[in-house]
Write a protein that holds these residues in place. Structure first.
Motif, short mmCIF file in Angstrom:
data_model
loop_
_atom_site.label_atom_id
_atom_site.label_comp_id
_atom_site.label_asym_id
_atom_site.label_seq_id
_atom_site.Cartn_x
_atom_site.Cartn_y
_atom_site.Cartn_z
N VAL A 33 0.84 -1.21 0.00
CA VAL A 33 0.00 0.00 0.00
C VAL A 33 0.87 1.24 0.00
O VAL A 33 0.63 2.19 -0.77
N LEU A 34 1.87 1.27 0.86
CA LEU A 34 2.72 2.46 0.95
C LEU A 34 3.61 2.63 -0.27
O LEU A 34 3.96 3.75 -0.63
N GLY A 35 3.96 1.52 -0.93
CA GLY A 35 4.77 1.59 -2.13
C GLY A 35 3.98 2.01 -3.35
O GLY A 35 4.55 2.44 -4.36
N ASP A 36 2.66 1.90 -3.29
CA ASP A 36 1.79 2.23 -4.41
C ASP A 36 1.81 3.72 -4.72
O ASP A 36 1.82 4.12 -5.87
N PRO A 54 -6.75 8.37 1.50
CA PRO A 54 -6.63 8.64 2.94
C PRO A 54 -7.38 7.63 3.81
O PRO A 54 -6.87 7.22 4.85
N ASN A 55 -8.57 7.20 3.37
CA ASN A 55 -9.32 6.21 4.16
C ASN A 55 -8.60 4.87 4.22
O ASN A 55 -8.62 4.19 5.24
N GLU A 56 -7.96 4.50 3.11
CA GLU A 56 -7.20 3.25 3.08
C GLU A 56 -5.99 3.34 4.02
O GLU A 56 -5.69 2.39 4.74
N LEU A 78 -5.31 1.14 7.36
CA LEU A 78 -4.03 0.46 7.50
C LEU A 78 -3.36 0.83 8.83
O LEU A 78 -2.85 -0.04 9.54
N ALA A 79 -3.40 2.11 9.18
CA ALA A 79 -2.80 2.55 10.45
C ALA A 79 -3.52 1.91 11.64
O ALA A 79 -2.87 1.50 12.61
#
Length: 115
Positions: free
Chosen positions: A56-59, A64-66, A70-71
Motif C-alpha cells: 500500500v505504501l509503495g503504491d 486517505p481512508n485506506e 491500515l494505520a
C-alpha cells in the motif's frame, strides 16, 4: 527453571479490557496451548499485514481512508506483538549474569564490529 513471573500474560484481554493472566505452573494445559496457538496466529497475521502495508505504501496512490484503516490495523497488530513479546520475556529463565566493570551489563563487542 526459575522464571521472572509465575503468571503468564495471555494474548487477549478480559471483557473490560484488562490483561488476563494464567498460572504458569501447568504450562502444558489447554489454556496454555490455546494461548500458544493464539500468539502464533497473531504473529503470522502481523507478518501478512506488514507485507500488505509495504504494498500500500509503495503504491503511492493510496486513498486517505485506506491509509487510516491500515494505520488502525497496524496499531492493533503492534499491540498484539508487544503483548506476545512481554509474555514471552517474562517466561525466560532467570540467569546469573556476571557484573561488568563500570555497570555496563550489555554485550561486549570488539571495535572491529563497528567498521
Amino acid at each position: 527453571m526459575t522464571t521472572h513471573n509465575e503468571l503468564r500474560l495471555l494474548p487477549w484481554s478480559g471483557p473490560d479490557g484488562n490483561p488476563c493472566y494464567l498460572s504458569a505452573e501447568g504450562s502444558g494445559g489447554y489454556l496454555s496451548r490455546l494461548a500458544d496457538n493464539t500468539e502464533a496466529a497473531q504473529l503470522e497475521m502481523s507478518g501478512e499485514l506488514l507485507e500488505h502495508a509495504l504494498e500500500v505504501l509503495g503504491d503511492g496512490e493510496a486513498e486517505p481512508n485506506e491509509l487510516r484503516l491500515l494505520a488502525m490495523d497496524m496499531t492493533e497488530a503492534l499491540r498484539d506483538v508487544r503483548r506476545v513479546a512481554i509474555s514471552r520475556g517474562r517466561r525466560l529463565p532467570l540467569t546469573d549474569t556476571p557484573a561488568h566493570e563500570g555497570g555496563d551489563e550489555g554485550p561486549r563487542l570488539p571495535a572491529a564490529a563497528f567498521g
